[in-house]
Write a protein that holds these residues in place. Structure first.
Motif, mmCIF file in Angstrom:
data_model
loop_
_atom_site.group_PDB
_atom_site.id
_atom_site.type_symbol
_atom_site.label_atom_id
_atom_site.label_comp_id
_atom_site.label_asym_id
_atom_site.label_seq_id
_atom_site.Cartn_x
_atom_site.Cartn_y
_atom_site.Cartn_z
ATOM 1 N N ASN A 271 0.820 -1.212 0.000
ATOM 2 C CA ASN A 271 0.000 0.000 0.000
ATOM 3 C C ASN A 271 0.853 1.261 0.000
ATOM 4 O O ASN A 271 0.523 2.240 -0.670
ATOM 5 C CB ASN A 271 -0.976 -0.009 1.169
ATOM 6 N N SER A 272 1.967 1.261 0.727
ATOM 7 C CA SER A 272 2.838 2.444 0.686
ATOM 8 C C SER A 272 3.563 2.530 -0.653
ATOM 9 O O SER A 272 3.829 3.622 -1.149
ATOM 10 C CB SER A 272 3.821 2.454 1.853
ATOM 11 N N GLU A 273 3.854 1.388 -1.287
ATOM 12 C CA GLU A 273 4.449 1.407 -2.628
ATOM 13 C C GLU A 273 3.477 1.984 -3.648
ATOM 14 O O GLU A 273 3.899 2.618 -4.622
ATOM 15 C CB GLU A 273 4.884 0.007 -3.043
ATOM 16 N N TYR A 274 2.195 1.765 -3.448
ATOM 17 C CA TYR A 274 1.177 2.336 -4.330
ATOM 18 C C TYR A 274 1.344 3.856 -4.386
ATOM 19 O O TYR A 274 1.266 4.459 -5.450
ATOM 20 C CB TYR A 274 -0.212 1.957 -3.796
ATOM 21 N N VAL A 275 1.614 4.452 -3.229
ATOM 22 C CA VAL A 275 1.809 5.907 -3.159
ATOM 23 C C VAL A 275 3.207 6.277 -3.631
ATOM 24 O O VAL A 275 3.381 7.090 -4.537
ATOM 25 C CB VAL A 275 1.565 6.431 -1.723
ATOM 26 N N ASN A 276 4.231 5.683 -3.022
ATOM 27 C CA ASN A 276 5.619 6.069 -3.285
ATOM 28 C C ASN A 276 6.105 5.734 -4.690
ATOM 29 O O ASN A 276 6.863 6.502 -5.282
ATOM 30 C CB ASN A 276 6.557 5.398 -2.272
ATOM 31 N N GLU A 277 5.710 4.589 -5.210
ATOM 32 C CA GLU A 277 6.198 4.132 -6.508
ATOM 33 C C GLU A 277 5.161 4.272 -7.619
ATOM 34 O O GLU A 277 5.479 4.026 -8.778
ATOM 35 C CB GLU A 277 6.644 2.666 -6.424
ATOM 36 N N GLY A 278 3.947 4.620 -7.262
ATOM 37 C CA GLY A 278 2.889 4.790 -8.258
ATOM 38 C C GLY A 278 2.458 6.238 -8.375
ATOM 39 O O GLY A 278 2.793 6.935 -9.327
ATOM 40 N N MET A 279 1.746 6.700 -7.371
ATOM 41 C CA MET A 279 1.213 8.067 -7.420
ATOM 42 C C MET A 279 2.320 9.107 -7.565
ATOM 43 O O MET A 279 2.171 10.077 -8.309
ATOM 44 C CB MET A 279 0.386 8.339 -6.160
ATOM 45 N N TYR A 280 3.428 8.886 -6.892
ATOM 46 C CA TYR A 280 4.514 9.866 -6.958
ATOM 47 C C TYR A 280 5.167 9.934 -8.328
ATOM 48 O O TYR A 280 5.778 10.935 -8.677
ATOM 49 C CB TYR A 280 5.551 9.645 -5.853
ATOM 50 N N ARG A 281 5.045 8.923 -9.146
ATOM 51 C CA ARG A 281 5.560 9.014 -10.523
ATOM 52 C C ARG A 281 4.766 10.041 -11.329
ATOM 53 O O ARG A 281 5.320 10.702 -12.199
ATOM 54 C CB ARG A 281 5.546 7.651 -11.172
ATOM 55 N N PHE A 282 3.496 10.170 -11.021
ATOM 56 C CA PHE A 282 2.693 11.218 -11.661
ATOM 57 C C PHE A 282 3.022 12.583 -11.063
ATOM 58 O O PHE A 282 3.144 13.567 -11.787
ATOM 59 C CB PHE A 282 1.203 10.914 -11.504
ATOM 60 N N ILE A 283 3.173 12.648 -9.753
ATOM 61 C CA ILE A 283 3.463 13.918 -9.079
ATOM 62 C C ILE A 283 4.818 14.460 -9.521
ATOM 63 O O ILE A 283 4.983 15.667 -9.714
ATOM 64 C CB ILE A 283 3.406 13.732 -7.538
ATOM 65 N N ARG A 284 5.794 13.592 -9.740
ATOM 66 C CA ARG A 284 7.124 14.009 -10.182
ATOM 67 C C ARG A 284 7.214 14.192 -11.695
ATOM 68 O O ARG A 284 8.303 14.422 -12.229
ATOM 69 C CB ARG A 284 8.163 12.988 -9.726
ATOM 70 N N CYS A 285 6.094 14.067 -12.391
ATOM 71 C CA CYS A 285 6.027 14.240 -13.858
ATOM 72 C C CYS A 285 6.816 13.175 -14.620
ATOM 73 O O CYS A 285 7.178 13.389 -15.771
ATOM 74 C CB CYS A 285 6.474 15.638 -14.278
ATOM 75 N N GLN A 286 7.067 12.028 -14.001
ATOM 76 C CA GLN A 286 7.696 10.927 -14.711
ATOM 77 C C GLN A 286 6.689 10.264 -15.644
ATOM 78 O O GLN A 286 7.075 9.695 -16.658
ATOM 79 C CB GLN A 286 8.250 9.902 -13.722
ATOM 80 N N TYR A 287 5.434 10.289 -15.247
ATOM 81 C CA TYR A 287 4.354 9.738 -16.050
ATOM 82 C C TYR A 287 3.363 10.849 -16.365
ATOM 83 O O TYR A 287 3.105 11.713 -15.533
ATOM 84 C CB TYR A 287 3.587 8.646 -15.287
ATOM 85 N N ALA A 288 2.788 10.778 -17.551
ATOM 86 C CA ALA A 288 1.683 11.648 -17.970
ATOM 87 C C ALA A 288 2.029 13.133 -17.914
ATOM 88 O O ALA A 288 1.162 13.958 -17.652
ATOM 89 C CB ALA A 288 0.428 11.356 -17.151
ATOM 90 N N ALA A 289 3.286 13.475 -18.157
ATOM 91 C CA ALA A 289 3.667 14.891 -18.195
ATOM 92 C C ALA A 289 2.823 15.596 -19.253
ATOM 93 O O ALA A 289 2.616 15.081 -20.344
ATOM 94 C CB ALA A 289 5.151 15.028 -18.504
ATOM 95 N N GLY A 290 2.298 16.735 -18.908
ATOM 96 C CA GLY A 290 1.469 17.496 -19.841
ATOM 97 C C GLY A 290 0.003 17.102 -19.846
ATOM 98 O O GLY A 290 -0.797 17.754 -20.498
ATOM 99 N N LEU A 291 -0.347 16.054 -19.132
ATOM 100 C CA LEU A 291 -1.750 15.652 -19.042
ATOM 101 C C LEU A 291 -2.307 16.080 -17.694
ATOM 102 O O LEU A 291 -1.592 16.099 -16.698
ATOM 103 C CB LEU A 291 -1.895 14.137 -19.191
ATOM 104 N N ASP A 292 -3.597 16.401 -17.652
ATOM 105 C CA ASP A 292 -4.192 16.810 -16.376
ATOM 106 C C ASP A 292 -4.948 15.688 -15.685
ATOM 107 O O ASP A 292 -5.416 15.853 -14.561
ATOM 108 C CB ASP A 292 -5.082 18.035 -16.542
#
Length: 135
Positions: free
Chosen positions: A33-54
């Motif tokens: 569950n913490s990996e869901y946040v740290n390794e999943g959600m944070y990839r979007f927050i850090r713009c590693q995924y879906a950069a330029g998408l809202d």
């Protein structure tokens, strides 16, 4: 143009998938569950995924437990992250409207490191998994 092929390659929706579990049912899965946040959600927050998408999405594959309990665990973990800055209560997963009979739909909104906002749509999918049978 939404009716033609122009710009077709620029339109897409990005998904990240992670396994989830209730650690009280199976302690072997306690970090999921913490990996869901740290390794999943944070990839979007850090713009590693879906950069330029809202908007983007997270798929959570539930190995053991129920979605509501796991969402509570995820939300609690956001205030005590070790790998990333803590997230605010306003960034917690919130239940969304049921689609047909599917209830495990959540949404969260986050400020990204580039100053933009991203809406994450979370679909939590329960399935029966057994390591003994391999299915």
């Amino acid at each position: 143009l939404y009716g033609g092929w122009e710009g077709y390659d620029a339109r897409h929706f990005v998904w990240e998938a992670k396994r989830l579990s209730d650690k009280r049912i199976d302690p072997r899965y306690s970090p999921l569950n913490s990996e869901y946040v740290n390794e999943g959600m944070y990839r979007f927050i850090r713009c590693q995924y879906a950069a330029g998408l809202d908007s983007a999405g997270m798929l959570g594959y539930i190995l053991a437990g129920d979605a509501r309990t796991i969402v509570n665990d995820i939300n609690q973990s956001m205030g005590s992250l070790r790998k990333n800055p803590d997230l605010f209560v306003t960034e917690h997963l919130k239940a969304e409207e049921t689609v047909n009979q599917f209830r495990d739909i959540y949404q969260s909104q986050h400020a990204r490191i580039d100053g933009t906002l991203i809406n994450l749509h979370h679909l939590l999918l329960t399935f029966y998994y057994s390591e003994e049978s391999g299915s």
